[in-house]
Design a protein around this motif. Structure first.
Motif, PDB file in Angstrom:
ATOM      1  N   ILE A  97      -3.311   5.587  11.079  1.00  0.00           N
ATOM      2  CA  ILE A  97      -3.522   4.248  10.104  1.00  0.00           C
ATOM      3  C   ILE A  97      -5.132   3.634  11.325  1.00  0.00           C
ATOM      4  O   ILE A  97      -5.475   3.044  10.646  1.00  0.00           O
ATOM      5  CB  ILE A  97      -2.444   3.343  11.282  1.00  0.00           C
ATOM      6  N   SER A 138      -7.187   4.471   9.302  1.00  0.00           N
ATOM      7  CA  SER A 138      -7.943   3.975   7.362  1.00  0.00           C
ATOM      8  C   SER A 138      -8.122   2.920   7.653  1.00  0.00           C
ATOM      9  O   SER A 138      -8.657   2.306   6.684  1.00  0.00           O
ATOM     10  CB  SER A 138      -5.982   3.356   7.833  1.00  0.00           C
ATOM     11  N   PHE A 139      -8.816   2.476   9.462  1.00  0.00           N
ATOM     12  CA  PHE A 139      -9.828   1.876   9.747  1.00  0.00           C
ATOM     13  C   PHE A 139     -11.450   1.835   9.339  1.00  0.00           C
ATOM     14  O   PHE A 139     -11.948   0.920   9.673  1.00  0.00           O
ATOM     15  CB  PHE A 139      -9.722   0.789  11.181  1.00  0.00           C
ATOM     16  N   ARG A 140     -11.600   2.702   9.639  1.00  0.00           N
ATOM     17  CA  ARG A 140     -12.605   4.032   9.634  1.00  0.00           C
ATOM     18  C   ARG A 140     -12.703   4.099   7.679  1.00  0.00           C
ATOM     19  O   ARG A 140     -14.354   4.962   7.630  1.00  0.00           O
ATOM     20  CB  ARG A 140     -12.380   5.290  10.468  1.00  0.00           C
ATOM     21  N   ALA A 158      -7.371   4.938   3.619  1.00  0.00           N
ATOM     22  CA  ALA A 158      -7.033   3.103   3.368  1.00  0.00           C
ATOM     23  C   ALA A 158      -6.482   3.108   2.777  1.00  0.00           C
ATOM     24  O   ALA A 158      -5.198   2.807   2.702  1.00  0.00           O
ATOM     25  CB  ALA A 158      -8.308   2.078   3.913  1.00  0.00           C
ATOM     26  N   GLN A 203      -2.360   3.066   2.024  1.00  0.00           N
ATOM     27  CA  GLN A 203      -1.345   1.898   1.358  1.00  0.00           C
ATOM     28  C   GLN A 203      -0.311   3.127   0.374  1.00  0.00           C
ATOM     29  O   GLN A 203       0.323   2.365   0.173  1.00  0.00           O
ATOM     30  CB  GLN A 203      -2.230   1.720   0.615  1.00  0.00           C
ATOM     31  N   TRP A 228       2.723   3.976   2.207  1.00  0.00           N
ATOM     32  CA  TRP A 228       3.366   3.067   2.827  1.00  0.00           C
ATOM     33  C   TRP A 228       4.096   2.650   1.478  1.00  0.00           C
ATOM     34  O   TRP A 228       4.910   2.293   1.436  1.00  0.00           O
ATOM     35  CB  TRP A 228       2.644   1.898   3.236  1.00  0.00           C
ATOM     36  N   TYR A 282       8.016   2.413   1.202  1.00  0.00           N
ATOM     37  CA  TYR A 282       8.786   1.105   0.527  1.00  0.00           C
ATOM     38  C   TYR A 282       9.482   1.203  -0.050  1.00  0.00           C
ATOM     39  O   TYR A 282      11.183   0.615  -0.294  1.00  0.00           O
ATOM     40  CB  TYR A 282       7.806  -0.265   0.623  1.00  0.00           C
ATOM     41  N   ARG A 319      10.803  -7.860   0.024  1.00  0.00           N
ATOM     42  CA  ARG A 319      10.150  -8.795   1.450  1.00  0.00           C
ATOM     43  C   ARG A 319      11.558  -8.324   2.488  1.00  0.00           C
ATOM     44  O   ARG A 319      10.865  -8.551   3.483  1.00  0.00           O
ATOM     45  CB  ARG A 319      10.658 -10.224   0.548  1.00  0.00           C
ATOM     46  N   ILE A 362       9.812  -5.285   4.237  1.00  0.00           N
ATOM     47  CA  ILE A 362       9.034  -6.027   5.013  1.00  0.00           C
ATOM     48  C   ILE A 362       9.262  -6.748   6.591  1.00  0.00           C
ATOM     49  O   ILE A 362       8.766  -6.777   7.593  1.00  0.00           O
ATOM     50  CB  ILE A 362       7.511  -6.575   4.616  1.00  0.00           C
ATOM     51  N   THR A 405      10.909  -5.037   9.064  1.00  0.00           N
ATOM     52  CA  THR A 405       9.836  -3.484  10.010  1.00  0.00           C
ATOM     53  C   THR A 405       8.498  -3.689  10.711  1.00  0.00           C
ATOM     54  O   THR A 405       8.298  -3.381  11.084  1.00  0.00           O
ATOM     55  CB  THR A 405       9.342  -1.792   8.963  1.00  0.00           C
ATOM     56  N   ALA A 406       8.332  -4.757   9.870  1.00  0.00           N
ATOM     57  CA  ALA A 406       6.970  -5.970  10.166  1.00  0.00           C
ATOM     58  C   ALA A 406       7.099  -5.830  11.555  1.00  0.00           C
ATOM     59  O   ALA A 406       5.850  -5.368  12.628  1.00  0.00           O
ATOM     60  CB  ALA A 406       6.685  -7.143   9.635  1.00  0.00           C
ATOM     61  N   TYR A 451       5.624  -2.676  13.600  1.00  0.00           N
ATOM     62  CA  TYR A 451       3.980  -1.907  13.503  1.00  0.00           C
ATOM     63  C   TYR A 451       3.790  -2.539  13.804  1.00  0.00           C
ATOM     64  O   TYR A 451       2.727  -3.007  14.866  1.00  0.00           O
ATOM     65  CB  TYR A 451       4.018  -2.354  12.088  1.00  0.00           C
ATOM     66  N   VAL A 477       1.986  -1.120  17.253  1.00  0.00           N
ATOM     67  CA  VAL A 477       0.385  -0.961  16.633  1.00  0.00           C
ATOM     68  C   VAL A 477      -0.548  -1.326  16.862  1.00  0.00           C
ATOM     69  O   VAL A 477      -1.832  -1.661  17.798  1.00  0.00           O
ATOM     70  CB  VAL A 477       0.685  -0.740  14.614  1.00  0.00           C
TER      71      VAL A 477
END
Lengths: 214, 214
Positions: B119, B122-124, B129, B133, B136, B140, B164, B167, B170-171, B174, B178
């Motif tokens: 994760i 995925s910002f690098r 990224a 996506q 996930w 889902y 929805r 999400i 589980t949100a 994370y 995270v």
């Protein structure tokens, strides 16, 4: 100011007596430069030298006071708490949470993407990660009054876990916009707020653990 | 295999006829090496050369097939979907969601921290990224059957927005593990599941938009 002429502001008595004076001004210049560099180039473009140059401050001032990029980012995040931000107070839990989520969505989708860049940076620097934690802790603590007010209005039962309710209301925003990177959905702030409010009304955040039935 | 002797596996007809053969084995070796390097050294320690060395594969094989670190990470994430994972099926929405959240919590707190490192990566890397996506989205989508089954059992109204609900359930995992980086809370999987189930029961995920009252 030349590269070989570090500013002596820390040793200057007038600065010490005026917290809103030169020291504060230099801090603001440097932190603004961090935000501008981060917005334009991201973490990888961020160095103490580019920040010093942009701020018009000597590089040794930056080294001495902030140490490194992690220290600069941490101070940007810590400075974000030095405000008088208060959560919305509309007279309704769901509307308060919707307005709060709209603020979060606006921040997470702003251009340049400063807030998401700071979150991304928190995966690169322990100092930034801890400062990011402190900032979220500060924001969630300030938001607890939203739940307290709903309890006082009789919208929620007295023993409602404010923090869990606030996390439930806001987590879908962060999940979608920071991690899942789904397109902006104007309905999301209201839907997530309504979900948390309905769950709260159904007793999801009751503090007395009456539910060991999972 | 020597550094000047790239493997000719792509040109070898037997490899092309056996998808579980040498090509697949080399992919597995390389992706395992990416995971091991990522777990030990994080993104910053990851290079195509160290991965090739660890996998016992020629570096030009890695360059040719994966391009760069982003390509390696993307393939690790894409490979994670090549499984027969199915969500829990316990006969109860809340228990299914709790079990799902326990899997997520276990993954996000595992040592070495492979999932959180992916994760973070995925910002690098844009490639990573997009692959994150896709992974996930795959997970889902597979989980929607949990909601479909609850609808068929009569636990939920027919027009429930499965995504929805998932999400919402589980949100918080994370968000805590995270982003907020709060300590592991064994109650969190069950609490987040129960919150989503209660909200669903109260109509929070009804697909027909009957609530424009925010």
């Amino acid at each position: 100011m030349t590269p070989t002429d570090p500013e002596p502001e820390d040793a200057s008595p007038p600065t010490r007596r005026r917290p809103g004076g030169r020291t504060a001004r230099i801090r603001r210049q440097v932190l603004d430069a961090v935000l501008a560099e981060l917005g334009e180039h991201g973490y990888d473009g961020l160095t103490t030298d580019t920040v010093a140059a942009r701020a018009g401050v000597h590089r040794t001032t930056v080294y001495r006071r902030w140490g490194d990029v992690g220290g600069l980012l941490a101070d940007v995040l810590d400075a974000a708490s030095d405000d008088d931000w208060q959560p919305p107070d509309t007279g309704s839990l769901e509307v308060d949470l919707t307005a709060l989520n709209q603020e979060i969505q606006t921040a997470l989708t702003a251009q340049p993407p400063i807030v998401t860049a700071l979150i991304a940076a928190s995966f690169r620097s322990e100092k930034a990660a801890h400062a990011q934690q402190r900032l979220w802790e500060d924001r969630y603590a300030r938001c607890e009054i939203v739940v307290d007010r709903a309890v006082r209005r009789g919208e929620l039962p007295p023993h409602t876990d404010a923090r869990r309710l606030l996390i439930a209301a806001t987590a879908p925003l962060y999940h979608h916009l920071v991690l899942l990177r789904t397109p902006l959905d104007p309905q999301l702030p209201g839907q997530a707020a309504r979900t948390a409010a309905l769950a709260a009304g159904a007793g999801a955040f009751a503090e007395l653990p009456s539910a060991s039935d999972a």
